[in-house]
Write an enzyme that holds these catalytic residues in place. Structure first.
Site, PDB file in Angstrom:
ATOM      1  N   GLU A 441      45.174  53.626  -7.418  1.00  0.00           N
ATOM      2  CA  GLU A 441      45.145  55.027  -7.878  1.00  0.00           C
ATOM      3  C   GLU A 441      44.447  55.162  -9.230  1.00  0.00           C
ATOM      4  O   GLU A 441      44.852  55.947 -10.075  1.00  0.00           O
ATOM      5  CB  GLU A 441      46.560  55.598  -7.970  1.00  0.00           C
ATOM      6  CG  GLU A 441      47.051  56.223  -6.706  1.00  0.00           C
ATOM      7  CD  GLU A 441      45.960  56.905  -5.933  1.00  0.00           C
ATOM      8  OE1 GLU A 441      45.213  57.691  -6.536  1.00  0.00           O
ATOM      9  OE2 GLU A 441      45.826  56.631  -4.732  1.00  0.00           O
TER      10      GLU A 441
HETATM   11  C1  FAD Z   1      47.034  46.563  -2.450  1.00  0.00           C
HETATM   12  C2  FAD Z   1      45.993  47.607  -2.668  1.00  0.00           C
HETATM   13  C3  FAD Z   1      46.121  48.845  -2.042  1.00  0.00           C
HETATM   14  C4  FAD Z   1      45.131  49.815  -2.203  1.00  0.00           C
HETATM   15  N1  FAD Z   1      45.223  50.992  -1.507  1.00  0.00           N
HETATM   16  C5  FAD Z   1      44.139  51.828  -1.481  1.00  0.00           C
HETATM   17  C6  FAD Z   1      44.090  52.946  -0.576  1.00  0.00           C
HETATM   18  O1  FAD Z   1      45.052  53.222   0.145  1.00  0.00           O
HETATM   19  N2  FAD Z   1      42.966  53.703  -0.550  1.00  0.00           N
HETATM   20  C7  FAD Z   1      41.886  53.433  -1.322  1.00  0.00           C
HETATM   21  O2  FAD Z   1      40.889  54.127  -1.238  1.00  0.00           O
HETATM   22  N3  FAD Z   1      41.897  52.381  -2.205  1.00  0.00           N
HETATM   23  C8  FAD Z   1      42.993  51.579  -2.289  1.00  0.00           C
HETATM   24  N4  FAD Z   1      43.013  50.507  -3.135  1.00  0.00           N
HETATM   25  C9  FAD Z   1      41.868  50.294  -4.013  1.00  0.00           C
HETATM   26  C10 FAD Z   1      42.208  50.571  -5.478  1.00  0.00           C
HETATM   27  O3  FAD Z   1      42.423  51.932  -5.681  1.00  0.00           O
HETATM   28  C11 FAD Z   1      41.035  49.983  -6.310  1.00  0.00           C
HETATM   29  O4  FAD Z   1      41.183  48.577  -6.250  1.00  0.00           O
HETATM   30  C12 FAD Z   1      41.029  50.486  -7.731  1.00  0.00           C
HETATM   31  O5  FAD Z   1      40.711  51.850  -7.757  1.00  0.00           O
HETATM   32  C13 FAD Z   1      40.031  49.734  -8.616  1.00  0.00           C
HETATM   33  O6  FAD Z   1      38.788  49.579  -7.991  1.00  0.00           O
HETATM   34  P1  FAD Z   1      38.130  48.128  -7.899  1.00  0.00           P
HETATM   35  O7  FAD Z   1      39.142  47.212  -7.316  1.00  0.00           O
HETATM   36  O8  FAD Z   1      36.832  48.230  -7.186  1.00  0.00           O
HETATM   37  O9  FAD Z   1      37.882  47.695  -9.400  1.00  0.00           O
HETATM   38  P2  FAD Z   1      36.607  48.063 -10.300  1.00  0.00           P
HETATM   39  O10 FAD Z   1      36.269  49.488 -10.173  1.00  0.00           O
HETATM   40  O11 FAD Z   1      35.530  47.076 -10.024  1.00  0.00           O
HETATM   41  O12 FAD Z   1      37.204  47.823 -11.750  1.00  0.00           O
HETATM   42  C14 FAD Z   1      37.442  46.506 -12.262  1.00  0.00           C
HETATM   43  C15 FAD Z   1      38.014  46.643 -13.669  1.00  0.00           C
HETATM   44  O13 FAD Z   1      37.040  47.257 -14.514  1.00  0.00           O
HETATM   45  C16 FAD Z   1      37.594  48.386 -15.174  1.00  0.00           C
HETATM   46  N5  FAD Z   1      36.577  49.439 -15.227  1.00  0.00           N
HETATM   47  C17 FAD Z   1      35.732  49.835 -14.257  1.00  0.00           C
HETATM   48  N6  FAD Z   1      34.972  50.858 -14.680  1.00  0.00           N
HETATM   49  C18 FAD Z   1      35.348  51.135 -15.926  1.00  0.00           C
HETATM   50  C19 FAD Z   1      34.953  52.107 -16.899  1.00  0.00           C
HETATM   51  N7  FAD Z   1      34.022  53.021 -16.645  1.00  0.00           N
HETATM   52  N8  FAD Z   1      35.592  52.092 -18.107  1.00  0.00           N
HETATM   53  C20 FAD Z   1      36.544  51.197 -18.371  1.00  0.00           C
HETATM   54  N9  FAD Z   1      36.956  50.251 -17.498  1.00  0.00           N
HETATM   55  C21 FAD Z   1      36.370  50.226 -16.287  1.00  0.00           C
HETATM   56  C22 FAD Z   1      38.776  48.819 -14.321  1.00  0.00           C
HETATM   57  O14 FAD Z   1      39.766  49.453 -15.107  1.00  0.00           O
HETATM   58  C23 FAD Z   1      39.270  47.510 -13.742  1.00  0.00           C
HETATM   59  O15 FAD Z   1      40.201  46.920 -14.618  1.00  0.00           O
HETATM   60  C24 FAD Z   1      44.023  49.554  -3.044  1.00  0.00           C
HETATM   61  C25 FAD Z   1      43.919  48.313  -3.695  1.00  0.00           C
HETATM   62  C26 FAD Z   1      44.872  47.347  -3.500  1.00  0.00           C
HETATM   63  C27 FAD Z   1      44.693  46.016  -4.169  1.00  0.00           C
END
Ligand code: FAD
Length: 597
Positions: A441
């Site tokens: 989220e």
């Molecule tokens: C168990 C689980 C359940 C999930 N359920 C759902 C679901 O039901 N539906 C769905 O759509 N998604 C779901 N997700 C996905 C989840 O919402 C994403 O993993 C999350 O939004 C982060 O995206 P990412 O993993 O690609 O990380 P990234 O976007 O690659 O981010 C990696 C890190 O970089 C930081 N970062 C990135 N951009 C910036 C910025 N501009 N400024 C500062 N920091 C930044 C982030 O804070 C994070 O710490 C789920 C994930 C998991 C693990």
């Protein structure tokens, strides 16, 4: 096995004494929510959570979900029956509109139930949680036909919902999204792409699964301005409203992950699946935000929930485990050693978790009541003010309650020494389960940026100014009351730090945005401390009033006041450190060239 008792009494103190629910009975749905009815509903909900959901928490962790070669997914033993107990009790539609079969009761009650469910069994509680989020998005943005097709079944719980945003190359930055939508010429679209990490994406607990999917219509602009939202059912709904042929959507695999093993986290393949537009073309993020905002609050509640259940188990253990003697002489000389709860460091740990839990619960209820006002009031000014509050507090509730929810699960685990690290006591599961709440989220760093970058300046700072005014007015009104001094003075100081930090951003972040980025997480936690401090001051006032009435509750109210005093003396001073860190700006953070890392 870990214990869990839903904190109904604490909730009733909040709803009777701190934020009297009766004051809201001019809002639709509140007339039926008299304190007695609310207590009876919550007692029933507590029973379901304690007796049905909680015993399955361990089972879910150990068994996990299984994807079969045909793409179907089964959830752990007992989950399906527990889900049915939830839906047959009408819990899915507790706060959903009556026209779709819901009970129309305050959202606040549902938020309380979300806490109980998530403490009892986070993984299982996510299946209905996501469905309720999807219901909220469809109520606001669905066409009449879509509402009629999907909402009654979802409100009943016969069909569940999901949210599909994430793709392998696109998480935080949704502008990179590639899933495409091509018009079929009959009002529907063919959706093609792969979504990852989709919670509850596939399972056998519901007759149909209603996926809300973000995709880009062919020819739409790049970036976030070209994203639309679609409803894509697992089984295409027939004319008579029953599920028909299997749509072109399937679960490619499920993730093996750190925690919430009982929730199926799926890779979802959309292969020309039939979908229908929700809201306007290219305004999908706007529509999905309804679900995301609901989900952010729900995830904040999950953080509190894990902190609460971990605390309950840590207290039970600390009263039972005999090690060492009290620094001031044996407290239980008849026993071979004193229980560890006599040691100041153990008490410090437990109190810091307890003080957080009770303040966080108040913050959730305060915000949930605002959500009810924002959605149900007929007074525009009232709605706007409640909406401002929601916008401002949502990133705080999500970010602070989950950061601290995880920290507190670790603190509670620490009370068990080595026994907390092995699986037998269940503390390790709370830590592993709580970890995801900081990530999904919108990762917490993003929540902090949302607060600082978007919410502070919105509408000329109207929301933050109103928060300052409310807390400031409370301090002024209660400054002369001797019994409130231990609460008002630290709150006033914390509020001053928050105001200084806000001013610092106004003066230093416009020209140099890195100053905002580097200080955002500190600011979010500074805000969280002041908001929780305000909750403690309000609870102290209510507890003093209850004591004065002398209804035989003195001991309980004393416990409140002592917990609040701990918060004010031992936790509130952190506002000064947060302000100091923010005011150094971004230089130390940004000075190091990437190659030196
Ligand atoms: C168990 C689980 C359940 C999930 N359920 C759902 C679901 O039901 N539906 C769905 O759509 N998604 C779901 N997700 C996905 C989840 O919402 C994403 O993993 C999350 O939004 C982060 O995206 P990412 O993993 O690609 O990380 P990234 O976007 O690659 O981010 C990696 C890190 O970089 C930081 N970062 C990135 N951009 C910036 C910025 N501009 N400024 C500062 N920091 C930044 C982030 O804070 C994070 O710490 C789920 C994930 C998991 C693990």
């Amino acid at each position: 096995m870990p214990v869990y008792k839903a904190p109904v009494e604490d909730v009733m103190f909040l709803l009777n004494d701190v934020f009297p629910i009766e004051r809201y009975n001019n809002l639709p749905g509140f007339a039926d929510a008299t304190p007695d009815t609310v207590e009876a509903i919550l007692a029933e909900g507590a029973k379901l959570c304690e007796e049905v959901f909680a015993p399955l928490n361990r089972v879910g962790d150990e068994e996990g979900c299984v994807r079969h070669p045909d793409g179907t997914v089964t959830t752990p033993k007992g989950f399906k029956a527990a889900y049915e107990a939830f839906t047959s009790g009408g819990w899915m539609g507790l706060s959903a509109p009556e026209e779709y079969g819901g009970q129309g009761l305050p959202t606040t009650l549902n938020s309380v139930m979300q806490e109980f469910l998530s403490s009892a069994n986070l993984a299982l509680g996510m299946y209905p949680g996501l469905t309720q989020g999807a219901i909220a998005a469809l109520v606001v943005h669905g066409s009449d036909a879509i509402k009629k097709t999907y909402l009654p079944k979802m409100v009943e719980g016969t069909w569940t919902g999901t949210m599909n945003l994430t793709e392998s190359h696109c998480g935080t930055d949704l502008g990179l999204l590639k899933t495409k939508a091509v018009p079929n010429g009959d009002g529907s679209y063919a959706i093609t792409g792969t979504k990852i990490f989709i919670s509850a994406g596939e399972h056998h607990m519901a007759e149909n699964i209603v996926h809300l999917v973000l995709a880009r219509i062919e020819g739409a602009p790049a970036g976030t301005k070209g994203i639309s939202l679609f409803v894509v059912p697992k089984f295409i709904v027939k004319e008579d409203g029953s599920p028909g042929e299997h749509n072109g959507v399937s679960c490619g695999s499920i993730e093996h992950k750190m925690g919430i093993h009982g929730n199926a986290t799926c890779v979802m393949n959309y292969d020309g699946a039939k979908g229908w537009l929700i809201g306007q073309e290219n305004r999908g993020l706007n529509a999905m935000f309804v679900m995301m905002n609901e989900a952010r609050l729900a995830v904040g509640i999950q953080g509190l929930a894990q902190s609460e259940v971990a605390y309950q188990n840590a207290v039970a253990y600390a009263k039972d485990r005999l090690q060492g003697r009290s620094l001031t002489g044996a407290k239980f000389p008849d026993k071979p050693a004193d229980p560890i709860i006599v040691h100041p460091d153990v008490r410090r740990t437990l109190l810091s978790v307890k003080a957080f839990n009770e303040a966080a619960r108040a913050l959730v209820i305060w915000t949930a009541l605002k959500s009810d006002v924002a959605h149900r009031s007929s007074d525009e000014a009232e709605r706007q003010s409640a909406d401002d509050h929601m916008g401002l507090l949502t990133p705080v509730v999500k970010g602070v309650l989950t950061d601290l929810g995880f920290d507190n699960a670790v603190r509670a685990q620490q009370m068990f020494g080595g026994h907390g690290y092995i699986e037998e006591w269940g503390m390790s599961q709370f830590v592993r389960d709580a970890r995801i709440t900081m990530i999904y989220e919108g990762a917490n760093g993003i929540q902090a940026m949302d607060l600082v970058g978007r919410k502070l300046g919105k509408d000329g700072g109207r929301a933050i100014m109103s928060f300052f005014n409310e807390v400031g007015a409370f301090c002024q009104e209660n400054a002369a009351d001797e019994s409130m001094k231990p609460f008002v003075a630290p709150l006033q100081q914390g509020l001053g730090h928050l105001q200084q930090a806000t001013m610092w951003f106004m003066q230093n972040a416009m020209a140099k945005p890195d100053n905002a980025g580097a200080g955002a997480t500190d600011y979010m936690h500074l805000f969280g401390l002041v908001a929780m401090g305000y909750m403690w001051a309000k609870m102290a006032k209510a507890a003093n009033a209850r004591k004065a009435q002398g209804n035989g509750v003195a001991q309980k109210m004393d416990a409140k006041l002592l917990t609040g005093r701990f918060f004010m003396e031992r936790m509130m001073p952190e506002t000064a450190t947060r302000l100091a860190a923010i005011s150094t700006g971004a230089d130390a953070t940004m000075a190091m060239p990437i190659e030196m890392f």
